[in-house]
Scaffold this motif. Structure first.
Motif, PDB file in Angstrom:
ATOM      1  N   GLU A 134       0.838  -1.212   0.000  1.00 13.52           N
ATOM      2  CA  GLU A 134       0.000   0.000   0.000  1.00 13.52           C
ATOM      3  C   GLU A 134       0.866   1.253   0.000  1.00 13.52           C
ATOM      4  O   GLU A 134       0.600   2.232  -0.736  1.00 13.52           O
ATOM      5  CB  GLU A 134      -0.922  -0.021   1.216  1.00 13.52           C
ATOM      6  N   LYS A 191       1.255   4.190  -2.912  1.00 12.81           N
ATOM      7  CA  LYS A 191       1.109   5.625  -2.622  1.00 12.81           C
ATOM      8  C   LYS A 191       2.383   6.385  -3.000  1.00 12.81           C
ATOM      9  O   LYS A 191       2.326   7.488  -3.550  1.00 12.81           O
ATOM     10  CB  LYS A 191       0.783   5.822  -1.149  1.00 12.81           C
ATOM     11  N   LYS A 219      -4.338   3.578  -7.589  1.00 16.93           N
ATOM     12  CA  LYS A 219      -5.717   3.390  -7.200  1.00 16.93           C
ATOM     13  C   LYS A 219      -6.118   1.924  -7.359  1.00 16.93           C
ATOM     14  O   LYS A 219      -6.789   1.337  -6.480  1.00 16.93           O
ATOM     15  CB  LYS A 219      -6.610   4.285  -8.056  1.00 16.93           C
ATOM     16  N   HIS A 220      -5.717   1.287  -8.477  1.00 19.65           N
ATOM     17  CA  HIS A 220      -6.035  -0.126  -8.719  1.00 19.65           C
ATOM     18  C   HIS A 220      -5.371  -1.010  -7.680  1.00 19.65           C
ATOM     19  O   HIS A 220      -5.978  -1.980  -7.179  1.00 19.65           O
ATOM     20  CB  HIS A 220      -5.589  -0.520 -10.132  1.00 19.65           C
ATOM     21  N   LEU A 228      -4.457  -0.184  -4.617  1.00 18.21           N
ATOM     22  CA  LEU A 228      -5.041   0.002  -3.286  1.00 18.21           C
ATOM     23  C   LEU A 228      -6.460  -0.538  -3.198  1.00 18.21           C
ATOM     24  O   LEU A 228      -6.865  -1.071  -2.158  1.00 18.21           O
ATOM     25  CB  LEU A 228      -5.034   1.486  -2.931  1.00 18.21           C
ATOM     26  N   GLU A 229      -7.205  -0.433  -4.293  1.00 22.07           N
ATOM     27  CA  GLU A 229      -8.610  -0.825  -4.251  1.00 22.07           C
ATOM     28  C   GLU A 229      -8.872  -2.241  -4.756  1.00 22.07           C
ATOM     29  O   GLU A 229      -9.854  -2.860  -4.350  1.00 22.07           O
ATOM     30  CB  GLU A 229      -9.438   0.160  -5.078  1.00 22.07           C
ATOM     31  N   VAL A 230      -7.995  -2.771  -5.647  1.00 23.33           N
ATOM     32  CA  VAL A 230      -8.283  -4.069  -6.263  1.00 23.33           C
ATOM     33  C   VAL A 230      -7.185  -5.093  -5.998  1.00 23.33           C
ATOM     34  O   VAL A 230      -7.414  -6.166  -5.415  1.00 23.33           O
ATOM     35  CB  VAL A 230      -8.496  -3.909  -7.779  1.00 23.33           C
ATOM     36  N   PRO A 254      -6.306  -5.862  -2.126  1.00 24.67           N
ATOM     37  CA  PRO A 254      -7.389  -6.620  -1.478  1.00 24.67           C
ATOM     38  C   PRO A 254      -7.524  -8.032  -2.034  1.00 24.67           C
ATOM     39  O   PRO A 254      -7.815  -8.983  -1.291  1.00 24.67           O
ATOM     40  CB  PRO A 254      -8.632  -5.783  -1.763  1.00 24.67           C
TER      41      PRO A 254
END
Length: 498
Positions: free
Chosen positions: A154, A158, A218-219, A221-223, A226
């Motif tokens: 993560e 960033k 963004k991908h 962190l979000e996809v 996870p």
């Protein structure tokens, strides 16, 4: 009017069927008691029984389809161990061949399963350790992921965006400084243009990098991160479940294989036993041997129905030479122990009391006054004595009586060699008296007294008065008269029983 023919016929029939008038019976005649010759005989037929009757039967352990192939003739003398019968064995030999082939297949299967069991015993601990290691390693990896690598992933996403933005800022700032600087210097226009273009391209490239990194971050962190978290968590869970399953399945698989091998071993042992029994049956049926020396008698001679059983077997064997015989059934008898000296006869119930034998001691030949005559030598007689009488009659209401012969009587040259089954005519009672007082049964009355039991009476005629009812004691009987041994005197007259 004349009667018709039909009426005459009816009248004739009625005349024929009309009961006749009772004819007057002659008055009963008196009977004068006087001494006269009297004889009572009880005679019956019997046969010589073996001294030792050994039943011959076959009782195979497995093979029950018994078909008699060959049997020595009835009366054949045999030595101990001599062959006396053979049975059909073609089907049995085929059965043994099938069993031997099946045993070979079972041997291969048992060896294969035994090797698999040995291999499974070695690999089961290894498989279980591998499953445990995988579960531990997967759980450790998931713990490291959640504690260290996911935060790093993560932060890296960033920082990548931040680095791209910084690179864009520095490129933009460098372009601004160059543009400001070139307005004040005297550099040639061509050089200035090249440097500015390079700076502008750097800005464009960094702008695209920022745009790309923004989406990538963004991908991530979000996809991506996870998803990686779910995958690692699922992998740890699956590894834990696989370990638990392996701990149960490995032990169960090993036990199942052990049971399979044990069942195969048991089945192999049972089939081996069955094969051994079939081979023993084959040896038994190929040659049935005499256990002792003696004569071979067809049928069962261990019972008094020996000759009848012989006739049944002879008839069956004559009509069907390869007759089927049930296991354990006596198909022949070995008469051992030397020439027979015993006779078996059947005695009617009405004669049981008259023979006067109470047992259990056997009669002595000197006192017996009983004799037997062979059908094969009717002029020669053999003294006999009763050695036994069955306590109860057979299904035909007759008592089995066993007689013993005087061994010295067999030395008579007129006698043929005596063998089991030879028929004889036996006289059990031959009572003779020259001056007996014998009375016809119609002059004897019987009454039952609760204390004295059954008693016999006669009615003695009296001059000018009623007949005297007198108790008498009866001795021997024959078909026509009964001997009176007490209660009457010669010359007395009897009247019939009223």
């Amino acid at each position: 009017m004349r009667p018709s023919l039909s009426v005459l016929a009816v009248l004739a029939v009625m005349t024929l069927v009309a009961p006749a008038q009772d004819e007057p019976k002659p008055p009963p005649q008196d009977f004068e008691v006087k001494p006269e010759p009297f004889r009572a005989v009880i005679a019956t037929e019997g046969f010589f029984v073996p001294v030792e009757a050994i039943p011959l039967r076959v009782d195979p352990q497995e093979w029950k389809a018994l078909s008699l192939l060959d049997l020595k003739p009835h009366g054949t003398p045999l030595q101990a161990g001599g062959d006396l019968a053979t049975f059909e064995t073609d089907d049995l030999e085929e059965k043994i061949g099938d069993a031997e082939r099946a045993q070979q297949v079972a041997t291969v299967n048992l060896e294969r399963e035994t090797l698999l069991l040995a291999s499974l015993r070695q690999t089961t601990p290894l498989d279980l350790d591998a499953a445990r290691r995988l579960a531990d390693e997967t759980q450790q990896n998931y713990d490291l992921w959640t504690r260290i690598f996911r935060p790093l992933e993560e932060e890296e996403a960033k920082r990548a965006l931040k680095n791209a933005e910084q690179a864009l800022f520095f490129a933009q700032e460098e372009l601004r400084q160059l543009e400001k600087m070139y307005k004040a210097d005297d550099l040639t226009e061509d050089t200035e243009e090249v440097i500015l273009k390079r700076a502008r391209w750097a800005v464009e490239r960094n702008e695209f990098t920022v745009k790309q990194t923004t989406e990538s971050s963004k991908h991530s962190l979000e996809v991506r991160i996870p998803r990686m978290d779910i995958e690692r968590k699922d992998a740890a869970t699956r590894a834990r479940i696989a370990r638990e399953k392996a701990e149960k399945d490995c032990d169960a698989a090993l036990k199942q294989k052990e049971l399979t091998v044990a069942e195969l071993q048991h089945a192999f042992g049972e089939s081996a036993k069955k094969l051994g029994k079939l081979k023993a049956d084959l040896a038994l049926l190929k040659a049935v041997r005499a256990p002792k020396a003696g004569w071979l008698l067809w049928g069962d001679w261990t019972t008094p129905e020996g000759p009848a059983r012989f006739a049944e077997f002879e008839k069956k064997n004559a009509t069907a030479p390869r007759a089927c015989i049930a296991a354990k059934d006596v198909f022949a008898t070995l008469a051992a122990g030397g020439p027979p000296r015993r006779i078996a006869v059947r005695l009617a119930q009405g004669h049981r009391q008259a023979i006067g034998w109470r047992g259990p001691a056997a009669e002595t030949l000197g006192e017996a006054r009983r004799f037997a005559t062979l059908d094969a030598a009717p002029r020669a007689s053999l003294p006999v004595a009763i050695t036994g009488v069955d306590a109860a009659p057979d299904s035909q209401g007759r008592f089995l009586v066993t007689l013993a012969c005087d061994p010295e009587a067999f030395a008579d040259d007129d006698l043929p060699p005596v063998t089991p089954g030879m028929r004889v005519r036996v006289t059990l009672v031959d009572y003779r008296k020259a001056d007996a007082l014998a009375v016809p049964p119609s002059f004897i009355d019987t009454e039952f007294d609760a204390q004295a039991g059954s008693r016999a009476f006669v009615y003695v005629k009296q001059e000018g008065g009623n007949p005297e009812k007198r108790a008498v004691r009866i001795g021997h009987r024959n078909d026509k008269r009964s001997e009176i041994v007490d209660g009457l005197r010669p010359g007395e007259k009897l009247v019939p029983v009223p």
